[in-house]
Scaffold this motif. Structure first.
Motif, PDB file in Angstrom:
ATOM      1  N   PHE B  44     -58.837 -30.803  27.244  1.00  0.00           N
ATOM      2  CA  PHE B  44     -59.544 -29.971  26.262  1.00  0.00           C
ATOM      3  C   PHE B  44     -60.192 -30.842  25.190  1.00  0.00           C
ATOM      4  CE2 PHE B  44     -59.509 -27.062  22.509  1.00  0.00           C
ATOM      5  CZ  PHE B  44     -60.304 -26.045  23.028  1.00  0.00           C
ATOM      6  N   GLU B  45     -59.460 -31.854  24.732  1.00  0.00           N
ATOM      7  CA  GLU B  45     -59.994 -32.722  23.677  1.00  0.00           C
ATOM      8  C   GLU B  45     -61.258 -33.451  24.157  1.00  0.00           C
ATOM      9  OE1 GLU B  45     -57.046 -35.283  21.956  1.00  0.00           O
ATOM     10  OE2 GLU B  45     -58.498 -36.313  20.679  1.00  0.00           O
ATOM     11  N   ILE B  46     -61.223 -33.952  25.388  1.00  0.00           N
ATOM     12  CA  ILE B  46     -62.401 -34.646  25.935  1.00  0.00           C
ATOM     13  C   ILE B  46     -63.571 -33.668  26.099  1.00  0.00           C
ATOM     14  CG2 ILE B  46     -63.324 -35.849  27.974  1.00  0.00           C
ATOM     15  CD1 ILE B  46     -61.469 -37.583  26.345  1.00  0.00           C
ATOM     16  N   LEU B  47     -63.289 -32.487  26.644  1.00  0.00           N
ATOM     17  CA  LEU B  47     -64.366 -31.512  26.869  1.00  0.00           C
ATOM     18  C   LEU B  47     -65.024 -31.106  25.547  1.00  0.00           C
ATOM     19  CD1 LEU B  47     -62.731 -29.175  29.577  1.00  0.00           C
ATOM     20  CD2 LEU B  47     -64.427 -30.984  29.945  1.00  0.00           C
ATOM     21  N   VAL B  48     -64.198 -30.830  24.521  1.00  0.00           N
ATOM     22  CA  VAL B  48     -64.753 -30.434  23.222  1.00  0.00           C
ATOM     23  C   VAL B  48     -65.585 -31.575  22.634  1.00  0.00           C
ATOM     24  CG1 VAL B  48     -64.157 -29.900  20.816  1.00  0.00           C
ATOM     25  CG2 VAL B  48     -62.965 -28.729  22.677  1.00  0.00           C
ATOM     26  N   THR B  49     -65.056 -32.781  22.694  1.00  0.00           N
ATOM     27  CA  THR B  49     -65.762 -33.926  22.101  1.00  0.00           C
ATOM     28  C   THR B  49     -67.111 -34.140  22.783  1.00  0.00           C
ATOM     29  OG1 THR B  49     -63.624 -34.943  21.609  1.00  0.00           O
ATOM     30  CG2 THR B  49     -65.557 -36.378  21.515  1.00  0.00           C
ATOM     31  N   LEU B  50     -67.126 -34.109  24.116  1.00  0.00           N
ATOM     32  CA  LEU B  50     -68.393 -34.296  24.838  1.00  0.00           C
ATOM     33  C   LEU B  50     -69.366 -33.151  24.555  1.00  0.00           C
ATOM     34  CD1 LEU B  50     -67.349 -35.596  28.385  1.00  0.00           C
ATOM     35  CD2 LEU B  50     -68.514 -36.864  26.559  1.00  0.00           C
ATOM     36  N   SER B  51     -68.843 -31.934  24.488  1.00  0.00           N
ATOM     37  CA  SER B  51     -69.730 -30.772  24.321  1.00  0.00           C
ATOM     38  C   SER B  51     -70.461 -30.837  22.982  1.00  0.00           C
ATOM     39  CB  SER B  51     -68.938 -29.467  24.433  1.00  0.00           C
ATOM     40  OG  SER B  51     -68.200 -29.239  23.244  1.00  0.00           O
ATOM     41  N   GLU B  52     -69.882 -31.555  22.018  1.00  0.00           N
ATOM     42  CA  GLU B  52     -70.506 -31.633  20.693  1.00  0.00           C
ATOM     43  C   GLU B  52     -71.376 -32.878  20.522  1.00  0.00           C
ATOM     44  OE1 GLU B  52     -67.109 -31.245  18.165  1.00  0.00           O
ATOM     45  OE2 GLU B  52     -67.017 -29.075  18.435  1.00  0.00           O
ATOM     46  N   ALA B  53     -71.399 -33.736  21.541  1.00  0.00           N
ATOM     47  CA  ALA B  53     -72.202 -34.961  21.449  1.00  0.00           C
ATOM     48  C   ALA B  53     -73.642 -34.686  21.856  1.00  0.00           C
ATOM     49  CB  ALA B  53     -71.590 -36.036  22.351  1.00  0.00           C
ATOM     50  N   ASP B  54     -74.574 -35.509  21.372  1.00  0.00           N
ATOM     51  CA  ASP B  54     -75.987 -35.420  21.773  1.00  0.00           C
ATOM     52  C   ASP B  54     -76.109 -35.516  23.286  1.00  0.00           C
ATOM     53  OD1 ASP B  54     -77.237 -35.043  19.428  1.00  0.00           O
ATOM     54  OD2 ASP B  54     -77.938 -37.119  19.169  1.00  0.00           O
ATOM     55  N   GLY B  55     -76.718 -34.524  23.902  1.00  0.00           N
ATOM     56  CA  GLY B  55     -76.909 -34.553  25.354  1.00  0.00           C
ATOM     57  C   GLY B  55     -75.612 -34.407  26.125  1.00  0.00           C
ATOM     58  N   ALA B  56     -74.531 -33.992  25.426  1.00  0.00           N
ATOM     59  CA  ALA B  56     -73.206 -33.836  26.063  1.00  0.00           C
ATOM     60  C   ALA B  56     -72.788 -35.101  26.796  1.00  0.00           C
ATOM     61  CB  ALA B  56     -73.186 -32.622  26.992  1.00  0.00           C
TER      62      ALA B  56
END
Lengths: 159, 159
Positions: B44-56
């Motif tokens: 979950f932590e990785i998914l949330v972090t990536l989802s909020e990054a530029d271009g995922a």
């Protein structure tokens, strides 16, 4: 999924700040304990729990109830701690042995506890201050009570 | 070790209540997410972090800085998530590939996020209430700032 299930901006900021505190402070304390005393946070939790039990001993099933670890994690971890001499398994009434804090385990806890307490004081207790600390205790007690009430009344996910 | 390094009764009660909140609430949220959506808290932590990054997408080294996981843990975990199709590695400028949120990863996050937010609201936000929540955010921000200040100025244990 209705919109009111989501958190508002203020709510999300508070939740994320709480999670950040948990991660940043926990990691800091665990890194120090690991590098200075070669104890993981899991080791420390077991040592503290046993040290506070009658006769510094508990059944594995009782340790599981207090720590709430899964059975396989607890079993593997206790084996590793026994290999390192921090705990021992001793025969007890009934089928299951007791897990006992050894002299070496007690010494390891005594060696690291003051340094850990000093860090908790410097980075948590003193930063928060007495008035806010009392309020934080109330908040924490309320949240724990809410989760436990929820688990008792309508949760099918008990371990 | 001087006595004032230890915590008073009130301080210890507050610290233990905070640790209990962290354990009880965290375990409850993680158990639900694992059993209902087959996502661990690390996933979950990785998914949330990536989802909020530029271009995922992020470099692994950036993910390491945000999550503060150790390099080997991050590398192994990203491999497992890639095997499950939740993230992919894509060539990028320089030596290191980017970690990219896949459509399946985005769908997994979208599926579990509302239920998780609803639990956070029920068992944390609503239990604490708006006034105390604002204070908890201030407390958490202060503790994080203190730990980060401590790490910048006199800690030799940076990862």
């Amino acid at each position: 999924m209705s919109e009111n299930r989501w958190l508002t901006g203020d709510e999300q900021r508070a939740w994320r700040a709480y999670i950040a505190m948990e991660h940043v402070l926990g990691r800091h304390l665990h890194q120090h304990m690991q590098r200075e005393f070669e104890l993981s946070d899991s080791d420390f939790e077991i040592l503290v729990t046993l040290s506070e039990a009658d006769g510094a001993r508990m059944r594995a099933v009782e340790l599981g109830e207090v720590t709430q670890w899964e059975k396989s994690r607890l079993s593997h971890h206790l084996s590793r701690m026994a290999t390192r001499g921090l705990v021992s398994r001793e025969p007890a009434e009934g089928r299951y042995p007791s897990i006992v804090l050894t002299d070496a385990g007690r010494a390891a806890l005594a060696a690291c506890a003051p340094a850990n307490a000093a860090r908790v004081r410097e980075l948590f207790i003193d930063v928060i201050g007495p008035g806010r600390l009392e309020l934080l205790r109330e908040i924490a007690d309320d949240v724990v009570a809410a989760v436990e009430h929820h688990q008792r009344t309508n949760c099918t996910l008990r371990p």
